[in-house]
Enzyme design. Structure first.
Site, PDB file in Angstrom:
ATOM      1  N   TYR A 147       0.840  -1.208   0.000  1.00  0.00           N
ATOM      2  CA  TYR A 147       0.000   0.000   0.000  1.00  0.00           C
ATOM      3  C   TYR A 147       0.877   1.262   0.000  1.00  0.00           C
ATOM      4  O   TYR A 147       1.946   1.302   0.614  1.00  0.00           O
ATOM      5  CB  TYR A 147      -0.911   0.054   1.228  1.00  0.00           C
ATOM      6  CG  TYR A 147      -1.994  -1.012   1.306  1.00  0.00           C
ATOM      7  CD1 TYR A 147      -2.315  -1.809   0.213  1.00  0.00           C
ATOM      8  CD2 TYR A 147      -2.697  -1.208   2.478  1.00  0.00           C
ATOM      9  CE1 TYR A 147      -3.303  -2.778   0.308  1.00  0.00           C
ATOM     10  CE2 TYR A 147      -3.687  -2.176   2.581  1.00  0.00           C
ATOM     11  CZ  TYR A 147      -3.983  -2.961   1.490  1.00  0.00           C
ATOM     12  OH  TYR A 147      -4.956  -3.924   1.597  1.00  0.00           O
TER      13      TYR A 147
ATOM     14  N   GLY B 177     -23.762   6.371   2.552  1.00  0.00           N
ATOM     15  CA  GLY B 177     -24.833   7.352   2.384  1.00  0.00           C
ATOM     16  C   GLY B 177     -24.439   8.491   1.458  1.00  0.00           C
ATOM     17  O   GLY B 177     -25.262   9.331   1.117  1.00  0.00           O
TER      18      GLY B 177
HETATM   19  N1  LIG Z   1      -6.742  -8.005   1.227  1.00  0.00           N
HETATM   20  C1  LIG Z   1      -7.034  -7.363   0.118  1.00  0.00           C
HETATM   21  O1  LIG Z   1      -6.834  -7.844  -1.010  1.00  0.00           O
HETATM   22  C2  LIG Z   1      -7.637  -5.988   0.253  1.00  0.00           C
HETATM   23  C3  LIG Z   1      -8.229  -5.332  -0.854  1.00  0.00           C
HETATM   24  C4  LIG Z   1      -8.776  -4.079  -0.644  1.00  0.00           C
HETATM   25  C5  LIG Z   1      -8.769  -3.497   0.625  1.00  0.00           C
HETATM   26  N2  LIG Z   1      -8.169  -4.145   1.686  1.00  0.00           N
HETATM   27  C6  LIG Z   1      -8.167  -3.579   3.062  1.00  0.00           C
HETATM   28  O2  LIG Z   1      -9.499  -3.298   3.451  1.00  0.00           O
HETATM   29  C7  LIG Z   1      -9.583  -1.953   3.895  1.00  0.00           C
HETATM   30  C8  LIG Z   1     -10.965  -1.422   3.631  1.00  0.00           C
HETATM   31  O3  LIG Z   1     -11.221  -1.364   2.236  1.00  0.00           O
HETATM   32  P1  LIG Z   1     -11.188   0.010   1.462  1.00  0.00           P
HETATM   33  O4  LIG Z   1     -10.658   1.074   2.359  1.00  0.00           O
HETATM   34  O5  LIG Z   1     -10.435  -0.221   0.201  1.00  0.00           O
HETATM   35  O6  LIG Z   1     -12.722   0.258   1.075  1.00  0.00           O
HETATM   36  P2  LIG Z   1     -14.020   0.631   1.942  1.00  0.00           P
HETATM   37  O7  LIG Z   1     -13.712   0.533   3.391  1.00  0.00           O
HETATM   38  O8  LIG Z   1     -15.143  -0.138   1.392  1.00  0.00           O
HETATM   39  O9  LIG Z   1     -14.250   2.171   1.545  1.00  0.00           O
HETATM   40  C9  LIG Z   1     -13.418   3.149   2.091  1.00  0.00           C
HETATM   41  C10 LIG Z   1     -13.687   4.496   1.424  1.00  0.00           C
HETATM   42  O10 LIG Z   1     -15.036   4.933   1.651  1.00  0.00           O
HETATM   43  C11 LIG Z   1     -15.054   6.338   1.937  1.00  0.00           C
HETATM   44  N3  LIG Z   1     -15.563   6.489   3.317  1.00  0.00           N
HETATM   45  C12 LIG Z   1     -15.188   5.783   4.414  1.00  0.00           C
HETATM   46  N4  LIG Z   1     -15.880   6.162   5.518  1.00  0.00           N
HETATM   47  C13 LIG Z   1     -16.723   7.129   5.111  1.00  0.00           C
HETATM   48  C14 LIG Z   1     -17.716   7.892   5.789  1.00  0.00           C
HETATM   49  N5  LIG Z   1     -17.975   7.726   7.098  1.00  0.00           N
HETATM   50  N6  LIG Z   1     -18.421   8.806   5.062  1.00  0.00           N
HETATM   51  C15 LIG Z   1     -18.198   8.976   3.739  1.00  0.00           C
HETATM   52  N7  LIG Z   1     -17.262   8.269   3.049  1.00  0.00           N
HETATM   53  C16 LIG Z   1     -16.537   7.352   3.724  1.00  0.00           C
HETATM   54  C17 LIG Z   1     -13.613   6.839   1.806  1.00  0.00           C
HETATM   55  O11 LIG Z   1     -13.331   7.237   0.461  1.00  0.00           O
HETATM   56  P3  LIG Z   1     -13.633   8.704  -0.110  1.00  0.00           P
HETATM   57  O12 LIG Z   1     -13.523   9.682   1.019  1.00  0.00           O
HETATM   58  O13 LIG Z   1     -12.634   8.903  -1.166  1.00  0.00           O
HETATM   59  O14 LIG Z   1     -15.009   8.599  -0.675  1.00  0.00           O
HETATM   60  C18 LIG Z   1     -12.810   5.572   2.061  1.00  0.00           C
HETATM   61  O15 LIG Z   1     -11.527   5.582   1.483  1.00  0.00           O
HETATM   62  C19 LIG Z   1      -8.460  -1.252   3.116  1.00  0.00           C
HETATM   63  O16 LIG Z   1      -8.116   0.008   3.646  1.00  0.00           O
HETATM   64  C20 LIG Z   1      -7.379  -2.289   3.213  1.00  0.00           C
HETATM   65  O17 LIG Z   1      -6.761  -2.223   4.489  1.00  0.00           O
HETATM   66  C21 LIG Z   1      -7.635  -5.375   1.498  1.00  0.00           C
END
Ligand SMILES: NC(=O)c1ccc[n+]([C@@H]2O[C@H](COP(=O)([O-])OP(=O)(O)OC[C@H]3O[C@@H](n4cnc5c(N)ncnc54)[C@H](OP(=O)(O)O)[C@@H]3O)[C@@H](O)[C@H]2O)c1
Length: 311
Positions: free
Chosen positions: A53, A215
């Site tokens: 990352y 949301g």
């Molecule tokens: N193992 C794997 O292959 C793999 C793959 C992907 C991810 N991951 C892990 O899983 C974690 C979570 O997944 P993710 O971060 O990619 O996606 P996610 O949690 O589904 O979405 C996170 C995104 O949603 C928005 N967000 C979050 N909270 C919010 C709120 N309260 N209000 C409004 N917008 C909000 C933000 O983006 P914006 O502000 O830009 O809208 C944030 O970057 C990652 O950080 C990583 O550690 C692992």
């Protein structure tokens, strides 16, 4: 904040965790510090990152800097096994040589002497799982890592790894990190039941469906400029929007927010240990932590399942 053990292990994690894949790419050091400060203030302990990352190393490097002097406030989870560009001399990514090199580099970037949860990012089709387990067992014995987990394993791969650890007397994998949210429930077919059977805790990734369950994206208003989804328009499908609209309607009727449903109902699924939601601001982390306080009843969960299955 509520806390749970990670599967059948003794590792205690916050029910809402923090995904750290924005650090070092979309967030600079100061903004990373702001998000981590807010997470710790809200009682979040589990921080999930990966060596890859932040353009290979950036997220771990920032975390090492912002956690200086307060390493013991968090449960640090990272991963190895995605492409770090080490080249063929480093060996196969599940192999002993590669694992030892990867952990040394992660420890250096994270400025710590141990990783709480070290996860194989994706299955390595070339290395026998017994070799990976033996290498991880050495790292546990040396105190470099406390627990080992995996990510993106299928149900059969999870079962094979669990049996192999028993056969060779190695450390078992204690967690499975897989794609899972209220909008993407494929993991519930094989991986989640297998994880529960073998005592692994599941850490759902993309738990907020990249923001669709916060949301901020509704059919009438569209996708906010500058958000992650604005850069990933292929995620905003009609089918997902339909589900979001149905969930939002249910949330309104029950005086809840969509974010509470997205986080609280996922955290309540059997097998889910911690919802490792990503965030780009302190406000988002605080809201995510608060949303995890909602604990739906069985009836409410059944209703949510029903409206998601409909259509
Ligand atoms: N193992 C794997 O292959 C793999 C793959 C992907 C991810 N991951 C892990 O899983 C974690 C979570 O997944 P993710 O971060 O990619 O996606 P996610 O949690 O589904 O979405 C996170 C995104 O949603 C928005 N967000 C979050 N909270 C919010 C709120 N309260 N209000 C409004 N917008 C909000 C933000 O983006 P914006 O502000 O830009 O809208 C944030 O970057 C990652 O950080 C990583 O550690 C692992």
């Amino acid at each position: 904040m509520r806390y749970r053990t990670l599967g059948a292990s003794g590792l205690l994690v916050s029910v809402v965790g923090l995904g750290c894949n924005n650090f070092g790419t979309r967030l600079d050091l100061d903004r990373t510090r702001g998000v981590v400060d807010a997470a710790i203030d809200a009682g979040i302990t589990l921080l999930d990152t990966a060596d890859v990352y932040g353009d290979r190393g950036g997220s771990e490097t920032f975390l090492g800097q912002v956690l200086e002097g307060r390493r013991d406030k968090v449960v640090l989870a990272t991963k190895w096994g995605a492409d770090m560009g080490y080249g063929p001399a480093a060996g196969a990514r599940g192999g002993r040589a590669y694992v030892r090199r990867a952990v040394a580099e992660s420890l250096r970037r994270l400025r710590t002497d141990h990783i709480d949860l070290y996860q194989l990012h994706t299955p390595d089709p070339t290395t026998p799982i017994a070799e990976t387990i033996a290498a991880a067992s050495e790292l546990v014995a040396e105190g470099k890592i406390r627990y080992v987990g995996h990510s993106n394993f299928s149900g059969w791969q999870l079962a094979e790894a669990a049996h192999t650890a028993r056969e060779i007397g190695g450390v078992p994998f204690v967690s499975a990190q897989n794609h899972w949210s209220l909008l993407e429930r494929g993991a519930e077919q094989e991986v989640v039941p297998a994880a529960r059977h073998y005592g692994l805790g599941v850490l759902p990734y993309f738990p907020l469906a990249n923001g669709m369950l916060t949301g901020k994206v509704r059919r009438a208003t569209g996708v906010p400029d500058g958000s992650r989804l604005a850069a990933r328009p292929q995620w905003v499908t009609e089918q997902r929007l339909d589900k979001v609209e149905r969930l939002a309607e249910w949330a309104e009727k029950h005086d809840r927010t969509l974010l509470e449903i997205g986080i609280g109902a996922l955290a309540a699924q059997p097998g889910c240990s911690s919802v490792i939601a990503g965030a780009t601001s302190p406000t988002q982390v605080t809201a995510n932590a608060a949303a995890g306080e909602w604990t739906p009843t069985d009836e409410e969960l059944a209703e949510i399942d029903g409206i998601l299955a409909a259509g």
